[in-house]
Design a protein around this motif. Structure first.
Motif, PDB file in Angstrom:
ATOM      1  N   ALA A 190       3.998   5.546  -5.616  1.00 36.87           N
ATOM      2  CA  ALA A 190       3.999   5.550  -7.083  1.00 36.87           C
ATOM      3  C   ALA A 190       2.945   6.510  -7.618  1.00 36.87           C
ATOM      4  O   ALA A 190       3.195   7.258  -8.574  1.00 36.87           O
ATOM      5  N   TYR A 191       1.774   6.519  -6.993  1.00 34.87           N
ATOM      6  CA  TYR A 191       0.739   7.447  -7.428  1.00 34.87           C
ATOM      7  C   TYR A 191       1.152   8.897  -7.155  1.00 34.87           C
ATOM      8  O   TYR A 191       0.808   9.806  -7.928  1.00 34.87           O
ATOM      9  N   ALA A 192       1.883   9.129  -6.057  1.00 36.81           N
ATOM     10  CA  ALA A 192       2.361  10.482  -5.766  1.00 36.81           C
ATOM     11  C   ALA A 192       3.377  10.937  -6.815  1.00 36.81           C
ATOM     12  O   ALA A 192       3.354  12.085  -7.261  1.00 36.81           O
ATOM     13  N   GLN A 193       4.262  10.027  -7.190  1.00 35.47           N
ATOM     14  CA  GLN A 193       5.207  10.359  -8.253  1.00 35.47           C
ATOM     15  C   GLN A 193       4.483  10.616  -9.571  1.00 35.47           C
ATOM     16  O   GLN A 193       4.832  11.516 -10.332  1.00 35.47           O
ATOM     17  N   ALA A 232      -1.633  -3.269 -19.054  1.00 34.49           N
ATOM     18  CA  ALA A 232      -2.142  -2.087 -19.744  1.00 34.49           C
ATOM     19  C   ALA A 232      -1.254  -0.879 -19.482  1.00 34.49           C
ATOM     20  O   ALA A 232      -1.005  -0.068 -20.385  1.00 34.49           O
ATOM     21  N   ALA A 233      -0.756  -0.756 -18.251  1.00 33.19           N
ATOM     22  CA  ALA A 233       0.125   0.361 -17.921  1.00 33.19           C
ATOM     23  C   ALA A 233       1.449   0.268 -18.675  1.00 33.19           C
ATOM     24  O   ALA A 233       1.993   1.286 -19.128  1.00 33.19           O
ATOM     25  N   GLU A 234       1.982  -0.935 -18.816  1.00 35.03           N
ATOM     26  CA  GLU A 234       3.215  -1.118 -19.586  1.00 35.03           C
ATOM     27  C   GLU A 234       2.987  -0.766 -21.058  1.00 35.03           C
ATOM     28  O   GLU A 234       3.832  -0.141 -21.703  1.00 35.03           O
ATOM     29  N   ALA A 235       1.827  -1.165 -21.597  1.00 34.61           N
ATOM     30  CA  ALA A 235       1.510  -0.829 -22.985  1.00 34.61           C
ATOM     31  C   ALA A 235       1.345   0.676 -23.156  1.00 34.61           C
ATOM     32  O   ALA A 235       1.765   1.252 -24.173  1.00 34.61           O
ATOM     33  N   ASP A 236       0.754   1.343 -22.160  1.00 34.64           N
ATOM     34  CA  ASP A 236       0.604   2.796 -22.219  1.00 34.64           C
ATOM     35  C   ASP A 236       1.964   3.482 -22.186  1.00 34.64           C
ATOM     36  O   ASP A 236       2.174   4.501 -22.856  1.00 34.64           O
ATOM     37  N   THR A 237       2.891   2.923 -21.410  1.00 34.97           N
ATOM     38  CA  THR A 237       4.248   3.478 -21.374  1.00 34.97           C
ATOM     39  C   THR A 237       4.901   3.396 -22.745  1.00 34.97           C
ATOM     40  O   THR A 237       5.519   4.359 -23.216  1.00 34.97           O
ATOM     41  N   GLU A 238       4.758   2.257 -23.403  1.00 33.13           N
ATOM     42  CA  GLU A 238       5.318   2.101 -24.740  1.00 33.13           C
ATOM     43  C   GLU A 238       4.641   3.047 -25.724  1.00 33.13           C
ATOM     44  O   GLU A 238       5.295   3.630 -26.609  1.00 33.13           O
ATOM     45  N   GLY A 265       0.813  -1.218   0.000  1.00 29.10           N
ATOM     46  CA  GLY A 265       0.000   0.000   0.000  1.00 29.10           C
ATOM     47  C   GLY A 265       0.839   1.257   0.000  1.00 29.10           C
ATOM     48  O   GLY A 265       0.513   2.234  -0.680  1.00 29.10           O
ATOM     49  N   VAL A 266       1.949   1.242   0.756  1.00 31.74           N
ATOM     50  CA  VAL A 266       2.854   2.401   0.765  1.00 31.74           C
ATOM     51  C   VAL A 266       3.510   2.573  -0.598  1.00 31.74           C
ATOM     52  O   VAL A 266       3.604   3.696  -1.128  1.00 31.74           O
ATOM     53  N   ASP A 267       3.971   1.462  -1.174  1.00 33.42           N
ATOM     54  CA  ASP A 267       4.601   1.543  -2.498  1.00 33.42           C
ATOM     55  C   ASP A 267       3.622   2.073  -3.544  1.00 33.42           C
ATOM     56  O   ASP A 267       3.987   2.890  -4.403  1.00 33.42           O
ATOM     57  N   LYS A 268       2.396   1.609  -3.476  1.00 37.47           N
ATOM     58  CA  LYS A 268       1.392   2.072  -4.444  1.00 37.47           C
ATOM     59  C   LYS A 268       1.107   3.554  -4.264  1.00 37.47           C
ATOM     60  O   LYS A 268       1.011   4.307  -5.252  1.00 37.47           O
ATOM     61  N   ALA A 316       2.655   2.265 -13.934  1.00 34.69           N
ATOM     62  CA  ALA A 316       3.040   0.860 -14.032  1.00 34.69           C
ATOM     63  C   ALA A 316       3.580   0.357 -12.696  1.00 34.69           C
ATOM     64  O   ALA A 316       3.279  -0.772 -12.271  1.00 34.69           O
ATOM     65  N   GLN A 317       4.368   1.188 -12.014  1.00 37.13           N
ATOM     66  CA  GLN A 317       4.878   0.803 -10.696  1.00 37.13           C
ATOM     67  C   GLN A 317       3.743   0.660  -9.689  1.00 37.13           C
ATOM     68  O   GLN A 317       3.751  -0.246  -8.844  1.00 37.13           O
ATOM     69  N   ALA A 318       2.767   1.543  -9.780  1.00 41.02           N
ATOM     70  CA  ALA A 318       1.614   1.452  -8.875  1.00 41.02           C
ATOM     71  C   ALA A 318       0.846   0.156  -9.099  1.00 41.02           C
ATOM     72  O   ALA A 318       0.373  -0.475  -8.143  1.00 41.02           O
ATOM     73  N   GLN A 319       0.725  -0.267 -10.349  1.00 33.90           N
ATOM     74  CA  GLN A 319       0.012  -1.508 -10.641  1.00 33.90           C
ATOM     75  C   GLN A 319       0.792  -2.724 -10.166  1.00 33.90           C
ATOM     76  O   GLN A 319       0.203  -3.730  -9.761  1.00 33.90           O
TER      77      GLN A 319
END
Length: 428
Positions: free
Chosen positions: A102-105, A310-316, A96-99, A243-246
């Motif tokens: 990641a959302y804050a970043q 989906a997040a990885e595909a969005d990054t690409e 939860g902290v990592d997510k 992607a990190q959040a996911q």
């Protein structure tokens, strides 16, 4: 512009493109909204970290029963004070902290992206205005030239040296030029309206004409520009943060299939079973599960995995869009320089040809049609040059914003070290 109240700037205020950029990112509501989202994301991180701490609780119960009820023969009120401290959660709190981080970043990157996109919109609107402004100036010169030629042929018709059709041709060309002038004026007004919307205050043409922007020079190769753009891009950073959040969401979903261990301390005041009893203090070690209905936890894991894909595909996708934009702007700048030189040479020659053919017409060696064609070509070349100069400004400034060599933040324009430079007022 209904519903938007514009501030009225100083009539003598002079604004350049740098001023427009800093004003836009300082006052636009889209940026202010992103700033609020950044604050909310930071609070969310704090909330996620507080999950490591004990959870206090208070329970107060009042019982109203019959006099013969043996289960409630004691006190009518029981108060329980408790603290629950998680000991092991299977990685749920860490995830939860990592997510949240990641959302804050991602929110911070979203703020930078909003500022960048807003700056690019300002540059585009300014470039459109600049092209229209310079085309209007070219058309004004052309109008004066055509009016002179129309008056000249009218005198020759009066003297019997020209046909009436020559005057009709001159009037038709002048009317066509008037239509082009009206279109340029409309484009200029539309661009100023867009700038006014982006800045939240009325932008007048006279406040911009005192300091016209020039294209930013660039000596970097396309590979160097791509590398800079990829390392700076807020949109790419936002996609990577998502992607990190996911990834963290996957771990969070997996932890739901594991039991949790916690310690509970409680203190009880009163007892429903007997009157006047002492205060009781207890400690518990709890082992509990968070299994959902059926196989819902495993469905949640599968959902998180799909969201990460989906997040990885969005990054690409963001990476490809960024590369396309950089390569397009670079190609435009490379070709536009030689095209600008060619158009400038063509404009100089058109001026010379018009002056020469004007003399030759008076001596009878050139026809009126040739002279009018030469005058029209002169105006057309100047209009093409105005369009090209505006597109050069847009492409170069957009490339500088995309690669991070021209950064907009906290209401200030920052120029990083590199080949792209913002001209100073003295250089202008």
């Amino acid at each position: 512009m209904t519903g938007l109240a514009f501030a009225q700037p100083d009539a003598g205020l002079r604004l350049d493109l740098r001023d427009l950029l800093t004003m836009a990112v300082s006052t636009h509501p889209a940026v202010q909204a992103q700033q609020s989202l950044v604050g909310a994301a930071q609070d969310n991180v704090s909330g996620a970290r507080w999950q490591y701490f004990p959870t206090p609780s208070v329970s107060v119960q009042n019982a109203r029963t019959g006099a013969t009820d043996p289960a409630y023969a004691g006190d009518s009120r029981v108060t329980v004070l408790a603290l629950t401290q998680p000991l092991w959660t299977g990685g749920r709190i860490e995830a939860g902290v990592d997510k949240a981080q990641a959302y804050a970043q991602g929110a911070a990157a979203g703020l930078a992206e909003s500022q960048q996109q807003l700056a690019i919109r300002v540059v585009q609107a300014y470039g459109d205005w600049l092209s229209a402004y310079r085309k209007r100036a070219a058309y004004q010169v052309g109008q004066a030239q055509h009016i002179r030629l129309k008056d000249q042929v009218a005198r020759r018709i009066h003297e019997g040296q020209a046909a009436a059709s020559d005057l009709a041709l001159a009037q038709g060309r002048l009317a066509s030029l008037d239509a082009d002038m009206a279109l340029a004026i409309t484009q200029e007004e539309v661009s100023l309206a867009r700038l006014s919307q982006l800045l939240g205050q009325t932008v007048a043409a006279k406040s911009l004409t005192g300091s016209l922007a020039e294209p930013l020079p660039n000596s970097l190769s396309v590979s160097e520009l791509l590398a800079q753009a990829q390392s700076y891009s807020p949109a790419l950073a936002r996609a990577r943060s998502n992607a990190q959040a996911q990834l963290a969401a996957i771990q969070e979903a997996k932890s739901a299939t594991l039991p949790e261990v916690s310690f509970r301390w409680e203190q009880q005041h009163g007892n429903f079973n007997y009157l006047g009893g002492p205060t009781h203090t207890r400690g518990f070690v709890n082992l509990s599960s968070r299994l959902g209905a059926g196989l819902s936890n495993f469905a949640a894991i599968s959902e998180a995995v799909q969201r990460h894909a989906a997040a990885e595909a969005d990054t690409e996708s963001q990476l490809r869009s960024l590369s396309e934009q950089v390569m397009t702007d670079h190609a435009l700048l490379v070709t536009s320089q030689s095209r600008r030189q060619a158009l400038q040479t063509s404009a100089d020659l058109a001026d010379q040809v018009l002056a020469s053919w004007d003399r030759q017409y008076l001596s009878g060696r050139k026809s009126w049609q040739d002279l009018m064609n030469s005058a029209r070509e002169q105006v057309q070349v100047q209009a093409q040059l105005a369009d090209l100069e505006g597109s050069q400004v847009v492409a170069s400034w957009r490339l500088a914003l995309t690669t991070g060599q021209l950064q907009i933040g906290t209401g200030q324009l920052q120029v990083s070290s590199g080949q792209l430079q913002v001209p100073t007022a003295e250089q202008k």
